[in-house]
Design an enzyme around this catalytic site. Sequence first.
Site, PDB file in Angstrom:
ATOM      1  N   VAL A 137       0.846  -1.205   0.000  1.00  0.00           N
ATOM      2  CA  VAL A 137       0.000   0.000   0.000  1.00  0.00           C
ATOM      3  C   VAL A 137       0.872   1.244   0.000  1.00  0.00           C
ATOM      4  CG1 VAL A 137      -1.827   1.270   1.183  1.00  0.00           C
ATOM      5  CG2 VAL A 137      -1.768  -1.229   1.320  1.00  0.00           C
ATOM      6  N   LYS A 210      -5.796  -1.588  -2.498  1.00  0.00           N
ATOM      7  CA  LYS A 210      -5.079  -0.950  -1.375  1.00  0.00           C
ATOM      8  C   LYS A 210      -6.070  -0.433  -0.331  1.00  0.00           C
ATOM      9  CE  LYS A 210      -1.372   0.307  -4.567  1.00  0.00           C
ATOM     10  NZ  LYS A 210      -0.956   1.330  -5.542  1.00  0.00           N
TER      11      LYS A 210
HETATM   12  N1  HSE Z   1       0.518   0.944 -10.369  1.00  0.00           N
HETATM   13  C1  HSE Z   1       0.594   1.521  -9.069  1.00  0.00           C
HETATM   14  C2  HSE Z   1       0.454   3.034  -9.167  1.00  0.00           C
HETATM   15  C3  HSE Z   1       1.867   1.244  -8.343  1.00  0.00           C
HETATM   16  O1  HSE Z   1       0.312   3.585 -10.257  1.00  0.00           O
HETATM   17  O2  HSE Z   1       0.467   3.669  -8.135  1.00  0.00           O
HETATM   18  C4  HSE Z   1       1.907  -0.105  -7.731  1.00  0.00           C
HETATM   19  O3  HSE Z   1       0.865  -0.293  -6.854  1.00  0.00           O
END
Ligand code: HSE
Length: 445
Positions: A137, A210
């Site tokens: 997260v 998350k």
């Molecule tokens: N793809 C995610 C983001 C990062 O753009 O924040 C990894 O969780």
Amino acid sequence: MSQEQLRPVRVGLLGIGTVGGGTFTVLKRNQEEIRRRAGRGIEVTMVADLNTALAQQVVGDAAQIVSDARAVIANPDVDVVVELIGGYGIAKALVLEAIAAGKHVVTANKALLAVHGTEIFAAARAKGVIVAFEAAVAGGIPIIKALREGLTANQIQWVAGIINGTTNFILSEMRDKGLDFDVVLKEAQRLGYAEADPTFDIEGVDAAHKATLLSAIAFGIPVQFDKAHVEGITQLSATDIKYAEQLGYRIKLLGIARRRDNGVELRTHPTLVPMRRLIANVEGAMNAVLVQGDAVGTTMYYGKGAGSEPTASAVVADLVDIARLLDAAPAARVPYLAFQPDEMSTLPILPLDEVITSFYLRLRVADKAGVLAKITGILAEQGISIDAVIQREADEVSGEGGNQTDLIILTHDTSEGGMNKALAAMQALPTVLAPIVRVRKEELA
Ligand code: HSE
């Protein structure tokens, strides 16, 4: 036993891509500081990656390199398995196998834990091993640590975060340059800010994973991704970002977990946030999480939510925790989801209709007498109180001459169910000429 005599913790990395490489580099560069903090060394002794040539390039002769992740799990000399593969498939099997083999596990895999966390934590508890997931997260921001430990005195009331950097980058660019979503997405992909398949990011799935984890550790409820409301940014237009700005708001993709008397709201969606809030000014790919606790008030955590070393920073922090607790009894550890496993709450996730929030509405209407009165009448019938209304000058609405206009309405808090009824009634009016745009709004006060 003196600390000097403790043997190093031996780590097996599954995956030596961006985060795995960062983890190896940070552990090596800061090994002395980390040893002084952990009370013992932490060494990567084995690396599994299908691309063994890449692994060789990154770790050289410092660790044994294999292509088969199961060889790491089977190695009795590995204490901790760090899963950096991602996804729900093979990663799930490997994490469960590592637990069954008595290994502690560190993972950055939010998708896996948000969907299968209950099964994984139960297996880990039965085996007496740690599953640590700070990196899952908000990347380098120690939000799990803050919620599980630093804020442990509090009844957490709500958590709201910009927890996806890709979408925050896109929204920042749309606002700065007045461009529409599709144009900015292409640019973000060209620059490497968005992945070739950006679905999980732009559809809100990554942020919702998350938010699901945050809801569990904030309120002591099981992870329930299947009950989360998930909405991304693909439908947002530059027009609404501009109108929001004129009303003193920015639009952010927020992951929100809020405790109500009868349950927990768990939702991810574009949200108007007052411009004067710090979180409204978090730009580009940065992340930020606001937490409201009854004792502490509002706290905010800001930093990089992705990237090699920022995410490695979180992985290594988990490794240090494990190093300190390696010889401690399981009961001495911080519980996986902050609350003791036999003390979890049964507070349900509320259906979306019962969520309470305020709204931004944009209605393309015929510019004639009585239209506004009809619309406000429908809102009043549902007990929805209006906070502000603006009407664009007819000639500012592109391409429609002088007989159409945009009405922008901000409401006070109301239930989603009530708003849906009002929206259906308003949409049915012959003077409402296009699909009504609705964006939720949070004051975060
Ligand atoms: N793809 C995610 C983001 C990062 O753009 O924040 C990894 O969780």
